[in-house]
Enzyme design. Structure first.
Site, PDB file in Angstrom:
ATOM      1  N   CYS A  85       0.835  -1.200   0.000  1.00  0.00           N
ATOM      2  CA  CYS A  85       0.000   0.000   0.000  1.00  0.00           C
ATOM      3  C   CYS A  85       0.872   1.253   0.000  1.00  0.00           C
ATOM      4  O   CYS A  85       1.529   1.546  -0.984  1.00  0.00           O
ATOM      5  CB  CYS A  85      -0.968  -0.055   1.182  1.00  0.00           C
ATOM      6  SG  CYS A  85      -2.327   1.113   1.031  1.00  0.00           S
ATOM      7  N   HIS A 200      -3.572  -5.703   1.099  1.00  0.00           N
ATOM      8  CA  HIS A 200      -2.867  -5.866   2.377  1.00  0.00           C
ATOM      9  C   HIS A 200      -2.779  -7.332   2.785  1.00  0.00           C
ATOM     10  O   HIS A 200      -3.682  -7.835   3.452  1.00  0.00           O
ATOM     11  CB  HIS A 200      -3.606  -5.102   3.473  1.00  0.00           C
ATOM     12  CG  HIS A 200      -3.459  -3.627   3.382  1.00  0.00           C
ATOM     13  ND1 HIS A 200      -2.465  -2.936   4.026  1.00  0.00           N
ATOM     14  CD2 HIS A 200      -4.187  -2.702   2.723  1.00  0.00           C
ATOM     15  CE1 HIS A 200      -2.578  -1.640   3.763  1.00  0.00           C
ATOM     16  NE2 HIS A 200      -3.616  -1.472   2.978  1.00  0.00           N
ATOM     17  N   GLU A 202      -1.036  -8.528   5.144  1.00  0.00           N
ATOM     18  CA  GLU A 202      -0.973  -8.630   6.616  1.00  0.00           C
ATOM     19  C   GLU A 202      -2.368  -8.612   7.242  1.00  0.00           C
ATOM     20  O   GLU A 202      -2.560  -9.083   8.350  1.00  0.00           O
ATOM     21  CB  GLU A 202      -0.081  -7.515   7.188  1.00  0.00           C
ATOM     22  CG  GLU A 202      -0.714  -6.144   7.349  1.00  0.00           C
ATOM     23  CD  GLU A 202      -0.830  -5.351   6.038  1.00  0.00           C
ATOM     24  OE1 GLU A 202      -0.626  -5.945   4.955  1.00  0.00           O
ATOM     25  OE2 GLU A 202      -1.147  -4.150   6.108  1.00  0.00           O
TER      26      GLU A 202
END
Lengths: 233, 726
Positions: A85, A200, A202
């Protein structure tokens, strides 16, 4: 064998990336950009957020910090560098990745779960994935609309890493959350060791947080650790 | 006007009180400081006597009312804190910065207790979107909240939006923030150790926001647009650094008191910290980092510049943390044992006022008179309204246009996401979860503010229960008109009584709140509909209890819990058919508690596959949304719903409280019904999940295809906001 999660003022996915890496037992430091030395680490994750408030342009100020000079040296040594990002935006501003990330075609911030297709398994972050494999991850950004003039060249060099697709693996317009050219969600450098992506991983590393009930993002980090010779899955 | 000064709004009796307490005439700086602290916004002088009714005690309450945020114990050494506030006046004239700084302020309230902010909630009210002004306000309020929350890395996970003509000029922007901390790391807004240093951390002090609170303590007029300079400017990037710097500073153990600077600026923070700690404080304004040259002491002490925190610390070493995290700071003074707030410039004394006089102004007794509510059209047969028409109401329609603009994932805690459940569910570090829901129905509150207040508590608690959370605590945000008008003050008093009674009945403490008066426009002379908004927290004891709202599987049994009465007053159905009056849904705390307890025990038994409460739009809308979100339908035998003598439309769209819809897999239905039998709550099995929504009524079938309902429900707001529809 150690990964750094690089922290700038305004980073806000730093703790989330740290959590994802540590949950799969990757030795990881959360490191303030002023204290960062590339030589201490075997790989680096530049997390999402609004580093330096995204003033000027997203990623523009961070790209000119001494920490990013260290990252450039690591990249040249072939170490895995992942930008997620805002981290992707920083890597582009730093000239480590091609193209540009412009404002979403909706002109609005967008946060939603998307599906991406893995376009290459040659990078350190996708080596445990298969070409054509689908991953569900969320996006959350205002400037994630990928653009480049030499798209053909990127395909020829196998630099397109992820594309937004629908459930049938088709890169449709409705599957594209931001208007990115050819639904591109992530790219790499010609060597393949520097990867940037808007979604993302994560945030998709814990099955309970995923609408599909699968922790697809975890493989991104497992691949990285596997590449570093840390551990094989 | 006092002492010839037009910018001071203290009353003669307040001036008398001040002269008496000080034993002299206050100088101009002191007068300005007192004026701001005696404003309604800072002092709650009208509302405090009424707010005493709210029950704040409970076995999990760690810090209750009266502090920056309420704190609840969620086991294993973890606590959550929550605060809710309005930012109505600034948002009505400068929606982007007004809403953004509302978020900024609420984050500081949670942070200053030593908690990491983990979730934001917004409760918004605008005029209908056919008006260009309403679209402008709506667009920029949402953008302001999004930009600020997204940048600071705090997910906005829950909220509500209501549209009504009464909010056309005076939109309501209520926001809440929830934080997470270890119990031992909690810090209070107290300066109780003379000699401690006072450190001002964060942004510089400028001329923005001077008199923001005085502006918020009066009615909006044509001239309010000229007050735009009293709207503060947000800086989420600085805020993010303050969040990280503050949390690291607290880890050092040197921080003994901490308060954010909000309304009333440094005057408010320093005097309240000193008064709460039974001490005094001395501020040297020559030490402060100022944004502009030539600022007067008056401007410095009253500035409401954002992104500032006041620390009371026992050791200067704490500043190493601020240096490391590139967070600006200045040592501006010290805690004293004098009980006075002293303002100096170098050695020169500028002001000396008792801290307690500033922090605790006398209350004002307001008259409350029950108004005669004039309803234009109370009787008559309502126009027949179909399902598609009600789904296309702005109040019912999908709010996806709003929550797509909010990062609701950052922090990796959001299990139940916006639109997927009756409340947002956030993972806690101890294998438990926190359910969060915001509610208010101003249509009900207008007809009966007592029911509006109690109903908001009931609905928000129902919503946390539907996702598997035991109601833990609530906070409220009361939005009303001019308290000096007895009819409007009556509304406030009734709503607070309603909140208090429902809290008592449900055994849920109210751990904080905010009051916003003067929500009316001088142009129309009309106040907003009374709006006692509530945010409820629920504790989900096991992640297995988390329950979705959407239908899960074809063949699952559909059950309804609770009786349906002819209660359409203030309902969406009546609003759309142009009827003002009618029977307002009654409220009964013990019935509500029985329903909530029954649902929770059903969920815990593992036999519930989805759950949704019936509220705005009634049973019909509840079923339609379960269908739309699940991409499945249901065949419902409407005559099996427990009711007496109602028409088809009344059964579908009545807004009776205390009702839930549950679904259950076929093999679990028997166990579920057995369990509900013991709950003494009326219930019935009314149908099963299928692929289209069908209501059977008097040998007729009414079919609603899912894709048609979905496209209507999803497109209402985008059409207005993106399609340029007028």
């Amino acid at each position: 064998m150690k990964v750094a999660v690089l922290q700038f003022p305004g980073s806000n996915c730093d703790l989330d990336a740290l959590k994802a890496l540590r949950s799969i037992k990757v030795p990881t430091d959360l490191i303030w950009h002023r204290e960062f030395k590339g030589g201490d680490y075997d790989g680096v994750i530049i997390p999402g957020g609004f580093a330096y408030g995204d003033y000027l342009r997203a990623g523009a100020i961070s790209a000119h910090t001494p920490a990013i000079e260290e990252v450039k040296e690591m990249a040249a040594e072939g170490k895995p560098i992942g930008g997620i990002c805002n981290g992707f935006q920083i890597l582009i501003e730093a000239g480590l990745l091609p193209g540009a990330l412009i404002e979403n075609s909706s002109m609005k911030f967008v946060c939603k779960w998307v599906i991406v297709k893995v376009e290459t398994d040659r990078t350190p972050f996708t080596r445990l994935l298969r070409r054509g494999q689908l991953m569900r991850m969320p996006v959350a950004h205002h400037q994630g609309n990928y653009f480049c003039k030499n798209l053909k060249e990127l395909y020829e060099n196998d630099q397109i890493v992820f594309r937004y697709v629908d459930e049938r693996a088709l890169p449709t317009e409705s599957a594209n959350p931001n208007g990115a050219i050819d639904n591109v969600a992530g790219v790499c450098n010609p060597e393949g060791n520097v990867v940037g992506l808007m979604p993302h991983p994560e945030r998709a590393s814990n099955a309970i947080l995923s609408p599909s009930g699968t922790a697809d993002g975890e493989i991104f980090f497992k691949s990285m650790f596997d590449y570093m010779g840390g551990r094989s899955w | 006007m006092v002492n010839g000064r037009e910018d001071v709004s203290l009353s003669e009796s307040e001036m008398g009180y001040i002269r008496n307490a000080m034993g002299r005439e206050p100088n101009p700086l002191e007068l300005g400081m007192l004026d701001i602290m005696f404003s309604e916004h800072c002092s709650y002088k009208s509302s405090r006597p009424i707010l005493k009714l709210l029950p704040g005690a409970g076995k999990r309450v760690v810090v209750g009312q009266g502090y920056d945020a309420g704190v609840m114990d969620v086991d294993d050494g973890w606590v959550v804190n929550i605060r809710m506030e309005s930012h109505n006046h600034p948002s009505a004239i400068e929606p982007y910065n007004g809403a953004a700084t509302g978020i900024g302020g609420i984050i500081r309230d949670v942070l200053c207790q030593g908690a990491r902010p983990i979730a934001l909630v917004d409760s918004l009210r605008f005029g209908p979107l056919k008006s260009a002004r309403s679209r402008w306000l709506f667009k920029y309020v949402v953008k302001g909240i999004g930009d600020y929350g997204n940048c600071t890395g705090i997910p906005t996970v829950a909220g509500e939006v209501e549209f009504d003509e009464s909010f056309e000029n005076n939109c309501l922007v209520n926001v809440a923030c929830i934080g997470l901390a270890r119990k031992e790391n909690l810090v209070l807004a107290k300066a109780s150790h003379p000699g401690d240093l006072l450190i001002l951390v964060g942004g510089s002090t400028g001329r923005d926001g001077i008199h923001g609170v005085t502006f918020a303590s009066k009615v909006l007029t044509d001239k309010s647009e000229e007050d735009r300079p009293s709207v503060q400017i947000g800086d989420p990037f600085t805020k993010k650094r303050i969040v990280e710097g503050t949390l690291k500073a607290i880890e050092t153990g040197y921080v003994r008191g901490l308060k954010d600077l909000g309304g009333g600026g440094l005057t408010c923070a320093a005097s309240e910290m000193a008064a709460k700690g039974g001490c005094g404080a001395e501020i040297d304004i020559s030490k402060m980092h100022l944004r502009e040259e030539g600022m007067t002491p008056y401007e410095i002490m009253l500035s409401e510049s954002q992104e500032r925190m006041l620390f009371a610390v026992k050791d200067i070493q704490v500043t190493e943390v601020f240096d490391r995290y590139e967070t600006p700071y200045a040592v501006v003074g010290k805690v004293t044992d004098s009980k006075y707030l002293v303002v100096k410039h170098g050695e020169k004394m500028l002001a000396r006022v008792p801290a307690e006089l500033l922090a605790d102004p006398p209350t004002v007794e307001r008259r409350a008179i029950k108004p005669l509510v004039k309803l234009e059209k109370t009787k008559g047969v309502p126009r027949k309204i179909g399902m598609l028409e009600i789904l296309s109401s702005q109040n019912i329609a999908s709010k996806e246009w709003v929550y797509r603009q909010y990062d609701h994932e950052v922090g990796v805690r959001t299990i139940t996401k916006p639109g997927d459940g009756d409340s947002a569910v956030m993972m806690l570090p101890n294998e438990k979860a926190l359910a969060i829901a915001a509610d208010c129905n101003s249509g009900h509150a207008y007809l009966d503010p007592y029911i509006g207040g109690s109903g908001a508590v009931a609905e928000s608690c129902r919503n946390v229960a539907a996702t598997g959370g035991e109601p833990l605590a609530i906070v409220d945000c009361c939005n009303f008109g001019d308290p000096e008008k007895p009819e409007l003050f009556w509304q406030f008093k009734e709503a607070v009584k309603g909140i208090a009674d429902m809290c008592t009945g449900l055994e849920v403490p109210c751990i904080g709140g905010n009051v916003s008066f003067y929500n009316e426009s001088s142009g129309t002379g009309k106040a907003v509909k009374p709006c006692p908004a509530v945010v409820a927290l629920g504790l989900v004891n096991s992640l297995d209890h988390i329950t979705p709202m959407q239908f899960q599987k074809v063949g699952d049994a559909v059950l309804i819990l609770g009786e349906t009465h002819r209660e359409l007053g203030g309902s969406e159905y009546y609003r759309l058919s142009g009827i003002d009056g009618g029977e307002i849904p009654k409220i009964d705390a013990s019935r509500e508690k029985r329903s909530i307890d029954a649902v929770l025990s059903a969920i815990k038994s593992g036999s519930v596959s989805s759950c949704h409460d019936c509220s705005r739009g009634g049973l019909g809308v509840a079923l339609a949304i379960m269908a739309i979100r699940g991409g499945l339908g249901a065949t419902i035998e409407l005559e099996k719903v427990p009711f007496k003598d109602l028409s088809f439309e009344e059964v579908l769209f009545s807004e009776t409280h205390s009702r839930f819809i549950l679904t259950s897999e076929e093999e679990n239905v028997k166990a579920l019904m057995g369990l509900l039998e013991t709950s003494s709550v009326p219930f019935a099995r009314i149908g099963k999940v299928s692929t289209t929504l069908t209501f059977r009524w008097q040998n007729e079938e009414h079919d609603f295809p899912i894709d048609r309902m979905t496209s209507v429900w999803e497109n209402v707001i985008p059409k207005y906001m993106e399609g340029g529809e007028k």
